[in-house]
Each structure stands twice: as structure tokens, then as C-alpha cells.
Design an enzyme around this catalytic site. Structure first.
Site, PDB file in Angstrom:
ATOM      1  N   SER A 146       0.373  -1.127   0.036  1.00  0.00           N
ATOM      2  CA  SER A 146       0.141   0.015   0.341  1.00  0.00           C
ATOM      3  C   SER A 146       1.107   0.877  -0.409  1.00  0.00           C
ATOM      4  O   SER A 146       1.581   0.668   0.683  1.00  0.00           O
ATOM      5  CB  SER A 146      -1.338   0.117   1.227  1.00  0.00           C
ATOM      6  OG  SER A 146      -1.938   0.873   1.433  1.00  0.00           O
ATOM      7  N   ASN A 179       9.919   7.881   4.325  1.00  0.00           N
ATOM      8  CA  ASN A 179       8.928   8.984   3.851  1.00  0.00           C
ATOM      9  C   ASN A 179       7.901   9.800   5.060  1.00  0.00           C
ATOM     10  O   ASN A 179       7.614   9.387   5.902  1.00  0.00           O
ATOM     11  CB  ASN A 179       7.732   8.126   3.128  1.00  0.00           C
ATOM     12  CG  ASN A 179       6.573   7.479   3.438  1.00  0.00           C
ATOM     13  OD1 ASN A 179       5.767   8.264   3.196  1.00  0.00           O
ATOM     14  ND2 ASN A 179       6.496   6.424   3.749  1.00  0.00           N
ATOM     15  N   ILE A 212       4.941  11.411   3.982  1.00  0.00           N
ATOM     16  CA  ILE A 212       3.699  11.421   3.276  1.00  0.00           C
ATOM     17  C   ILE A 212       2.573  12.725   3.251  1.00  0.00           C
ATOM     18  O   ILE A 212       1.467  12.850   3.045  1.00  0.00           O
ATOM     19  CB  ILE A 212       3.000  10.391   2.270  1.00  0.00           C
ATOM     20  CG1 ILE A 212       4.971  10.130   1.078  1.00  0.00           C
ATOM     21  CG2 ILE A 212       2.233  10.752   1.131  1.00  0.00           C
ATOM     22  CD1 ILE A 212       5.412  11.045   0.136  1.00  0.00           C
ATOM     23  N   GLY A 213       2.311  10.968   5.286  1.00  0.00           N
ATOM     24  CA  GLY A 213       0.692  11.599   5.627  1.00  0.00           C
ATOM     25  C   GLY A 213      -0.875  11.003   4.886  1.00  0.00           C
ATOM     26  O   GLY A 213      -0.942  11.310   5.576  1.00  0.00           O
ATOM     27  N   ASN A 250      -6.481  -1.489   1.456  1.00  0.00           N
ATOM     28  CA  ASN A 250      -5.817  -0.546   2.402  1.00  0.00           C
ATOM     29  C   ASN A 250      -6.718   0.715   2.985  1.00  0.00           C
ATOM     30  O   ASN A 250      -7.125   1.897   2.684  1.00  0.00           O
ATOM     31  CB  ASN A 250      -4.612  -1.059   2.565  1.00  0.00           C
ATOM     32  CG  ASN A 250      -3.927   0.098   3.437  1.00  0.00           C
ATOM     33  OD1 ASN A 250      -3.828   1.325   4.477  1.00  0.00           O
ATOM     34  ND2 ASN A 250      -2.944  -0.878   4.231  1.00  0.00           N
ATOM     35  N   ASN A 303      -4.408  -0.415   8.465  1.00  0.00           N
ATOM     36  CA  ASN A 303      -3.230  -0.026   8.819  1.00  0.00           C
ATOM     37  C   ASN A 303      -3.736   0.462  10.058  1.00  0.00           C
ATOM     38  O   ASN A 303      -4.566   1.483  10.432  1.00  0.00           O
ATOM     39  CB  ASN A 303      -2.592   1.238   7.662  1.00  0.00           C
ATOM     40  CG  ASN A 303      -2.004   1.798   7.876  1.00  0.00           C
ATOM     41  OD1 ASN A 303      -1.269   1.558   8.989  1.00  0.00           O
ATOM     42  ND2 ASN A 303      -1.268   2.972   7.204  1.00  0.00           N
ATOM     43  N   CYS A 357      -1.611   3.884  12.849  1.00  0.00           N
ATOM     44  CA  CYS A 357      -1.767   5.716  12.960  1.00  0.00           C
ATOM     45  C   CYS A 357      -2.522   6.243  14.338  1.00  0.00           C
ATOM     46  O   CYS A 357      -2.792   5.755  15.047  1.00  0.00           O
ATOM     47  CB  CYS A 357      -3.512   5.784  12.052  1.00  0.00           C
ATOM     48  SG  CYS A 357      -3.518   5.051  10.056  1.00  0.00           S
ATOM     49  N   ILE A 387       6.108  -6.226   7.690  1.00  0.00           N
ATOM     50  CA  ILE A 387       5.953  -4.516   8.712  1.00  0.00           C
ATOM     51  C   ILE A 387       5.672  -3.642   7.674  1.00  0.00           C
ATOM     52  O   ILE A 387       6.292  -3.122   6.704  1.00  0.00           O
ATOM     53  CB  ILE A 387       7.073  -5.100   9.157  1.00  0.00           C
ATOM     54  CG1 ILE A 387       8.447  -3.803   8.296  1.00  0.00           C
ATOM     55  CG2 ILE A 387       7.240  -5.890  10.279  1.00  0.00           C
ATOM     56  CD1 ILE A 387      10.128  -3.793   9.242  1.00  0.00           C
ATOM     57  N   GLY A 434      11.432  -4.225   2.257  1.00  0.00           N
ATOM     58  CA  GLY A 434      12.165  -4.439   1.735  1.00  0.00           C
ATOM     59  C   GLY A 434      13.445  -5.588   0.600  1.00  0.00           C
ATOM     60  O   GLY A 434      13.804  -5.583   0.124  1.00  0.00           O
TER      61      GLY A 434
HETATM   62  C1  LIG Z   1       5.756   6.543  -0.121  1.00  0.00           C
HETATM   63  C2  LIG Z   1       5.096   5.391   0.939  1.00  0.00           C
HETATM   64  C3  LIG Z   1       3.708   5.439   1.208  1.00  0.00           C
HETATM   65  C4  LIG Z   1       3.276   4.789   1.491  1.00  0.00           C
HETATM   66  N1  LIG Z   1       2.013   4.788   1.926  1.00  0.00           N
HETATM   67  C5  LIG Z   1       1.655   3.465   2.605  1.00  0.00           C
HETATM   68  C6  LIG Z   1       0.229   3.518   3.212  1.00  0.00           C
HETATM   69  O1  LIG Z   1      -0.482   4.103   2.670  1.00  0.00           O
HETATM   70  N2  LIG Z   1      -0.594   2.486   4.090  1.00  0.00           N
HETATM   71  C7  LIG Z   1       0.560   1.784   4.421  1.00  0.00           C
HETATM   72  O2  LIG Z   1      -0.281   0.603   4.926  1.00  0.00           O
HETATM   73  N3  LIG Z   1       1.327   1.476   4.733  1.00  0.00           N
HETATM   74  C8  LIG Z   1       2.303   2.393   3.971  1.00  0.00           C
HETATM   75  N4  LIG Z   1       3.741   2.613   2.914  1.00  0.00           N
HETATM   76  C9  LIG Z   1       4.335   1.238   3.555  1.00  0.00           C
HETATM   77  C10 LIG Z   1       4.918   0.132   2.787  1.00  0.00           C
HETATM   78  O3  LIG Z   1       3.217  -0.104   2.501  1.00  0.00           O
HETATM   79  C11 LIG Z   1       5.672  -1.042   3.351  1.00  0.00           C
HETATM   80  O4  LIG Z   1       5.238  -1.946   4.778  1.00  0.00           O
HETATM   81  C12 LIG Z   1       7.398  -0.509   4.008  1.00  0.00           C
HETATM   82  O5  LIG Z   1       7.385   0.956   2.958  1.00  0.00           O
HETATM   83  C13 LIG Z   1       8.306  -1.349   4.135  1.00  0.00           C
HETATM   84  O6  LIG Z   1       8.076  -2.121   2.430  1.00  0.00           O
HETATM   85  P1  LIG Z   1       9.290  -1.459   1.870  1.00  0.00           P
HETATM   86  O7  LIG Z   1      10.402  -2.027   2.380  1.00  0.00           O
HETATM   87  O8  LIG Z   1       9.204  -2.767   0.872  1.00  0.00           O
HETATM   88  O9  LIG Z   1       8.525   0.060   0.919  1.00  0.00           O
HETATM   89  C14 LIG Z   1       4.105   3.129   2.369  1.00  0.00           C
HETATM   90  C15 LIG Z   1       4.944   2.841   2.275  1.00  0.00           C
HETATM   91  C16 LIG Z   1       5.912   4.797   1.280  1.00  0.00           C
HETATM   92  C17 LIG Z   1       7.752   4.077   1.073  1.00  0.00           C
END
Ligand SMILES: Cc1cc2nc3c(=O)[nH]c(=O)nc-3n(C[C@H](O)[C@H](O)[C@H](O)COP(=O)(O)O)c2cc1C
Length: 309
Positions: free
Chosen positions: A25, A73, A75-76, A103, A131, A134, A195, A248
């Protein structure tokens, strides 16, 4: 030599996925943005950007900082809101035949309940990912996902609001993630995903200011993978519902680490920014690895970690 026929399908929370590779997500938009780059019909499932009841602009910039082997990030959780998602995005997604997982996030339990009820009406949505990283405004801003009681209460209320499969997405910013996983399992979660990002911070030493306008942000990318693999392994040993591994995953071998640690499926996040076709490459590598090793079903890899001498 004859090639092994490979069965990449996995079952999670009542869904059968053609392979264990999903999009994380917030890193894959609402899916359609990637249509020119990725064969969306090949994905195990598409998880869309986190949706709230009302649209959200997210945080002010700067919202992203590159860090060693990863990114921060803040982004909020910017998004178009659940209503606009249903009206403008769902039609495209539904004709793909790929399971769509929505999500959701909120600031109060009631927000999550209202979102779950709306999603429940939509037959084209296969499951809900919640999620819980929050801030809960009623608890002074402490995240739902860091307290087993708050996480359990939230799960119970969402469970009562929907019959869709429920995936609880866990926060790594806790002391004992297995305790949170057990708490949400007891209240009816069908699966857990983990995670989410690890809270971090970066400072510009010249200006002595935080690099992110929000001061802190979520760390993602290869930097967090060992933490994620460890947590997946711990949680897989603590619950009987399926575990979805995230953190990752940049290539097929990274995905394999998670499957062997006990994940029934995986999600690809930050890698989509580096290589938009990362998910496709990962599916190919999984298949190639299984053929080379003579493994016919991906299910046989799940939790196959060897700990004997
Ligand atoms: C730019 C960005 C936006 C994300 N937005 C959400 C989100 O809207 N909801 C959520 O549950 N996780 C969000 N995540 C978390 C990712 O889904 C993921 O759990 C986390 O980045 C770890 O995986 P990765 O290392 O493969 O990125 C976001 C991550 C990134 C980098």
C-alpha cells in the site's frame, strides 16, 4: 531434463492468489498508474494506497528523504478518499480479475468501522487491509498498533462491521510484535501483514533542521529487511493465521527469504520506485528458483527454515 511444473498459488484469508506477490500500500498508487509498466493480471493481488473516509492532502513537503539503503517518507497518507476511489478507480481494477485489497486507515475506531462498512458493500473488493500504525486521537495520538488492547479492540469492531477477509497490518515500532499479532488473531483477523515502516528521522547539519517537514518519517527499503524478516519469523511462530511479509523486498531472493521465514505471501513496496517492474521480476525469479530446486509448489517453501545442525 524435464522442467518441474510450478504451482505458485497460495491461499490467504479465504482468497486463492495465483502467486504470492502483492503490491504494498502507498507504493503502487491505485494500480492503474502502473498499467503501462506492469502486467497487472499477473500479480497475486493489488493493494491500493491507504484510503480514509474523506480525501486527505497529507503532510507539507519535503515529504521524502533518501537514506542509506532506503528512504524516509512522511507523505501523511494523502489519498482521494473512499468515495472517489469507488467512483473513479474501482471499475478499471475490477475487470483485471486480480484480487483487489483495499487498505484503510482512520484516526478513530469509528472511522475504521465506517470504512469497513462501505467496503463491505463492494463485491469487487476481495479483502481489507487495516493500517493500524496511525495515531488514535482518543488515546492522545498513540498508534492503535503499538498496544495489544487497542489493536484488539479495533479489530473486534471492524470484524463486526464486515464479512470481508481482514488483514491487520502491523507496526514494527513495538517491543513485542508477536503479542500484537496474537491479540488481533484472537479478535478475528484472518491474516496479518508486516512490517509497516520504522519511524526514523534525518537532520540537515548545515541548517540544523529536520530534513522532513513532519520532522519524523517512516523508513522503508532494504535497510529494514533484516528487521522485517526477524519479525515475520517471530509472528509466524506465534499465530496460526497466515502472515504476509513486507519490508525491503527488492528481488526474488529477498522474497524467498520471507517465504522461508514463514510468510505465505509477500508485498513489494519501495522497490516499485526503483524498478516499476520489480513485481514481475520477482514472480519470474520465484518460478526459476523452484524449477532449479525441483520444488513444484510454492507452499512447500513457506516456513521451511532449517534450524537443525
Ligand atoms: C511512499 C510510501 C507510502 C506508503 N503509504 C502507505 C499507506 O498508505 N498505507 C500503509 O499501510 N502503508 C504504507 N506504506 C508502507 C508500505 O506499504 C510498506 O509497509 C513499507 O514501505 C515497507 O515495505 P518496503 O520496504 O518494501 O517499502 C508506504 C510506504 C511508502 C514508502
Amino acid at each position: 531434463m524435464e522442467k518441474t511444473t510450478t504451482d505458485l498459488s497460495v491461499r490467504i484469508a479465504g482468497m486463492t492468489l495465483r502467486n504470492p506477490v502483492m503490491t504494498a500500500s502507498g507504493t503502487f498508487g491505485y494500480g492503474g498508474e502502473f498499467r503501462e509498466l506492469v502486467d497487472l493480471k499477473r500479480l497475486g493481488a493489488i493493494i491500493v494506497k491507504g484510503l480514509s473516509l474523506d480525501p486527505s492532502h497529507g503532510n507539507p513537503p519535503p515529504r521524502i528523504v533518501e537514506t542509506p539503503c532506503g528512504m524516509l517518507n512522511a507523505i501523511g497518507l494523502e489519498n482521494i478518499g473512499i468515495k472517489a476511489f469507488r467512483a473513479t478507480r474501482l471499475k478499471f481494477l475490477q475487470q483485471l480479475g486480480t484480487p483487489i485489497i483495499v487498505n484503510i486507515y482512520g484516526q478513530r475506531e469509528e472511522d475504521y468501522v465506517a470504512l469497513a462498512k462501505i467496503v463491505d458493500e463492494e463485491s469487487d473488493i476481495s479483502a481489507i487491509e487495516v493500517n493500524i500504525s496511525c495515531p488514535n486521537v482518543k488515546a492522545g495520538g498513540i498508534a492503535f498498533g503499538v498496544d495489544p488492547t487497542a489493536a484488539a479492540d479495533l479489530t473486534r469492531r471492524i470484524r463486526a462491521a464486515t464479512s470481508k477477509p481482514l488483514i491487520l497490518k502491523l507496526s514494527p515500532n513495538v517491543t513485542d510484535i508477536a503479542a500484537i499479532a496474537r491479540a488481533v488473531e484472537q479478535e478475528g483477523a484472518d491474516a496479518v501483514s508486516l512490517i509497516n515502516t520504522i519511524t526514523g528521522m534525518a537532520i540537515d547539519v548545515e541548517t540544523r533542521r529536520p530534513k522532513l517537514a513532519n520532522i519524523t518519517g517512516g523508513l522503508s527499503g532494504p535497510a529494514i529487511r533484516p528487521v522485517a524478516v526477524r519479525m515475520v519469523w517471530q509472528v509466524a511462530g506465534a499465530v496460526s493465521i497466515p502472515v504476509i511479509g513486507i519490508g525491503g523486498i527488492m528481488n526474488g531472493r529477498d522474497a524467498l527469504e520471507f517465504l522461508i521465514a514463514g510468510a505465505s505471501a509477500i508485498q513489494v513496496g519501495t522497490a516499485n520506485f526503483v524498478n516499476p517492474r520489480a513485481t514481475m521480476d520477482i514472480i519470474d525469479v520465484l518460478q526459476g528458483f523452484m524449477q532449479k530446486q525441483g520444488i513444484s509448489r510454492v507452499k512447500d517453501l513457506i516456513g521451511s527454515l532449517r534450524l537443525d545442525g
